[in-house]
Design a protein around this motif. Structure first.
Motif, short mmCIF file in Angstrom:
data_model
loop_
_atom_site.label_atom_id
_atom_site.label_comp_id
_atom_site.label_asym_id
_atom_site.label_seq_id
_atom_site.Cartn_x
_atom_site.Cartn_y
_atom_site.Cartn_z
N LEU A 79 0.84 -1.19 0.00
CA LEU A 79 0.00 0.00 0.00
C LEU A 79 0.87 1.24 0.00
O LEU A 79 1.80 1.36 0.80
N THR A 80 0.59 2.14 -0.93
CA THR A 80 1.21 3.45 -0.89
C THR A 80 0.09 4.44 -0.67
O THR A 80 -0.78 4.60 -1.51
N PHE A 83 -0.37 9.95 2.08
CA PHE A 83 0.73 10.69 2.68
C PHE A 83 1.91 9.75 2.73
O PHE A 83 1.77 8.62 3.17
N ALA A 84 3.03 10.22 2.25
CA ALA A 84 4.19 9.36 2.16
C ALA A 84 4.44 8.71 3.52
O ALA A 84 4.64 9.40 4.52
N ALA A 85 4.39 7.38 3.55
CA ALA A 85 4.57 6.65 4.80
C ALA A 85 6.04 6.27 4.93
O ALA A 85 6.44 5.16 4.63
N VAL A 86 6.83 7.26 5.33
CA VAL A 86 8.27 7.05 5.46
C VAL A 86 8.71 7.64 6.79
O VAL A 86 8.06 8.53 7.31
N ASP A 87 9.78 7.10 7.34
CA ASP A 87 10.31 7.65 8.58
C ASP A 87 11.24 8.82 8.25
O ASP A 87 12.28 8.63 7.64
N ASN A 95 15.08 3.14 5.63
CA ASN A 95 13.66 2.90 5.44
C ASN A 95 13.42 1.65 4.60
O ASN A 95 12.59 0.81 4.94
N MET A 98 14.49 -1.64 6.33
CA MET A 98 13.54 -1.97 7.40
C MET A 98 12.30 -2.66 6.84
O MET A 98 11.89 -3.72 7.33
N VAL A 99 11.71 -2.07 5.80
CA VAL A 99 10.50 -2.66 5.24
C VAL A 99 10.80 -4.03 4.63
O VAL A 99 10.02 -4.97 4.77
N ASP A 143 8.56 6.11 -1.07
CA ASP A 143 7.37 5.43 -0.58
C ASP A 143 6.99 4.28 -1.53
O ASP A 143 6.73 3.15 -1.09
N LEU A 144 6.99 4.59 -2.81
CA LEU A 144 6.64 3.57 -3.80
C LEU A 144 7.70 2.47 -3.81
O LEU A 144 7.37 1.27 -3.85
N MET A 146 9.47 1.49 -1.34
CA MET A 146 9.25 0.66 -0.16
C MET A 146 8.13 -0.33 -0.41
O MET A 146 8.15 -1.46 0.08
N SER A 147 7.14 0.09 -1.18
CA SER A 147 6.02 -0.80 -1.49
C SER A 147 6.44 -1.97 -2.36
O SER A 147 5.80 -3.00 -2.37
N THR B 15 13.60 -5.88 14.40
CA THR B 15 13.62 -4.80 13.40
C THR B 15 12.98 -3.53 13.95
O THR B 15 13.48 -2.43 13.75
N GLY B 90 1.61 8.70 8.60
CA GLY B 90 1.29 7.72 7.56
C GLY B 90 2.00 6.40 7.78
O GLY B 90 1.58 5.36 7.30
N MET B 91 3.09 6.46 8.56
CA MET B 91 3.92 5.29 8.75
C MET B 91 3.15 4.13 9.37
O MET B 91 3.38 2.97 9.03
N ARG B 94 1.45 1.98 6.90
CA ARG B 94 2.37 1.08 6.20
C ARG B 94 2.71 -0.11 7.09
O ARG B 94 2.63 -1.25 6.67
#
Lengths: 299, 257
Positions: A79-80, A83-87, A95, A98-99, A143-144, A146-147, B15, B90-91, B94
């Motif tokens: 899922l993207t 809002f960019a789901a990034v740290d 990032n 981790m994913v 973000d993409l 990471m997906s 992790t 948003g994190m 995810r």
């Protein structure tokens, strides 16, 4: 069908967000959920990605039930969000790794995929910078990326280009087109007709929690009909004379003649004009845009 | 849970711990505040108020155990804010759309919280020695005191994580966790409960912080232990159990809408 949903309903309090949505997406195809703000696009995506429970209805992804087998569903999707789901306080590379680890790739595979994706999205130079220094476009790309780290079977993109400048939007489109070429199934939501028209095989028009139309972009345009030939004249005398011999609607110096879009009909129109000694300045064939479809169906 | 499931859950937790610790290390503001405030409070009580408070002992010796608990309160309240920040970003969507055990996300935060708290507590202890704190406890007493403080910090961190989960924003997390900062003032941390008005004394004597402080005091400066050790342990274990259940069920509820 790799994505199947039937009768999805969801209310928050007294507000009905979805009032019975059916969807199906064929493997390797791109479906666009198109609709204005508040149409229920994000709620649909959240249900399909196991983040929200529907009040009723069922959905399966790659054969797994989103309600009964959420963990399996999560293993095959990505899922993207809007809002960019990034740290922000991790680097791009951190990032991604981790994913990758959370998708249960081995340490080495996670690192290898990270390098590949950084390369693919042009983020290699920025990989060791913290994400908070990235531009909006770079965040979305990360973000993409990471997906994509664990090669998901179905990718959900919730308004992937919302808030991006034209250059970043175009770069995002290219990235999505690339995925499509690799045969990934994509379900994306958008408010932009152009985006749906350009990226999607099929479009589902959502308004106030229900589907108002669906089909290919072409089918949708045909569905509201209204294909026409535009004849522009230089003076009113010719225009009115033409309006006398052809049935159509006059709009300033333009005569709009309804058409079925065939060459035969265009021929016929031009013959009538010639037989009457009329020469329009311009002739153009006009098909309704998705904008027209949108306005016609959601107004 | 199958064997593979357990391995996967542990790997997820590692992790997430890695992530939270890294983020905590980089969140300099939070680190600074959760360290600086207790140090300032200690200086304030030792040098400004201390002279006017009679506890029957050297005031610095009396107050340090209380300051340690105050430090953990600050640390825990910043944990609530960190978790709230995460939950409202948003994190979290995810993380939730990944095939990981929900426990892993909170575990990451709690371990980072404990690590941060342990660091600031250690620094406060060093500073207190410089300010004249002269504990009498031996190695075993120290180990017992550290163990109890750790248990308390773990429990408080889980509670803070739970508050962070239900908070709608970082600001509301800070408000919700206010009592963690306030409770030490109503305990035996700074003054003896005997000096409080009669309606306040029972509150002070029967809240969880007082027995923990009294136990640490007894271990480090040799005040009478009485029942405090057992009561403190019971409070900490109870709080830990309650907080873990609370935090994980709140997390499930929040993330299942």
């Amino acid at each position: 069908m790799i994505v199947e949903a039937t009768g999805l309903k969801k209310s928050y309090g007294a507000t009905e967000v979805l009032t019975g949505v059916d969807l199906s997406v064929a493997e390797g195809s791109v479906l666009a959920l198109l609709g204005p703000n508040g149409a229920g696009k994000t709620t649909t995506v959240r249900i399909l990605t196991t983040l929200t429970r529907p009040d009723s209805g069922t959905a399966t992804i790659a054969g797994y039930d989103v309600l009964r087998e959420p963990a399996r569903v999560r293993g095959v999707i990505s899922l993207t969000g809007q809002f960019a789901a990034v740290d922000e306080n991790q680097t791009g590379r951190e990032n991604l790794v981790m994913v990758g680890r959370l998708m249960h790739l081995g340490r080495r595979t996670a690192r290898r995929r990270t390098t590949e994706l950084l390369e693919q999205f042009g983020l290699t130079d920025a990989m060791d910078r913290r994400v908070k220094t990235y531009s909006g476009g770079m965040r979305r790309k990360l973000d993409l990326a990471m997906s994509l780290i664990a090669h998901p079977q179905v990718i959900f993109l919730d308004e992937p280009t919302n808030g991006l400048d034209p250059a970043s939007r175009s770069a995002m489109w290219d990235a999505i087109v690339e995925l499509v070429r690799d045969g990934t199934t994509i379900l994306l939501t958008t408010q932009y007709l152009e985006e749906a028209d350009r990226l999607a095989d099929r479009i589902v028009l959502l308004d106030q929690g229900r589907i108002v139309a669906s089909g290919t972009a072409d089918a949708l345009k045909t569905q509201i009909g209204g294909e026409r030939i535009e004849l522009r004249f230089t003076d009113e005398v010719q225009l009115l004379k033409a309006a006398g011999v052809l049935s159509g609607v006059v709009d300033q110096l333009v005569l709009n003649v309804p058409s079925d879009g065939t060459a035969a009909h265009l021929h016929q129109v031009l013959d009538v004009l010639r037989d009457n000694g009329l020469t329009p300045e311009r002739v153009s064939s006009h098909r309704p845009t998705l904008d027209d479809v949108f306005l016609a169906l959601t107004a | 849970m199958s064997h593979q499931g357990v391995v996967a859950a542990c790997s997820d937790a590692v992790t997430m711990i890695d992530r939270s610790v890294r983020l905590a290390r980089r969140n300099v503001d939070t680190l600074f505040v959760s360290l600086l405030l207790p140090l300032l409070m200690m200086a304030l009580f030792v040098y400004v108020f201390g002279g006017a408070i009679n506890t029957g002992t050297e005031y610095v010796n009396y107050v340090v155990p209380g300051i340690l608990l105050l430090t953990t309160g600050y640390g825990a309240s910043s944990t609530a804010m960190v978790v709230a920040d995460d939950m409202n970003s948003g994190m979290i969507d995810r993380l939730r759309s990944l095939p990981i055990h929900s426990f892993a996300v909170l575990t990451g935060h709690v371990v980072a919280s404990v690590a941060r708290n342990a660091t600031s507590t250690a620094i406060v202890i060093l500073a207190s020695l410089a300010m004249g704190f002269r504990p009498e406890g031996g190695v075993v007493d120290w180990l017992a005191a550290i163990g109890l403080l750790l248990l308390y910090v773990v429990a408080l961190s889980w509670l803070a994580a739970g508050l962070g989960v239900i908070a709608k924003s970082v600001e509301s997390a800070s408000t919700l966790s206010f009592f963690m900062l306030f409770l030490p003032y109503l305990s035996s941390a700074f003054v003896q409960p005997e000096s409080m008005p009669s309606w306040l004394r029972p509150i002070s004597e029967h809240q969880p912080i007082t027995p923990v402080i009294e136990t640490v005091r007894s271990l480090l400066i040799g005040t009478p232990m009485e029942n405090n050790g057992r009561i403190a342990l019971a409070w900490c274990c109870g709080l830990l159990l309650f907080s873990v259940v609370l935090a994980t069920s709140l997390y499930r509820r929040r993330t299942n809408r």
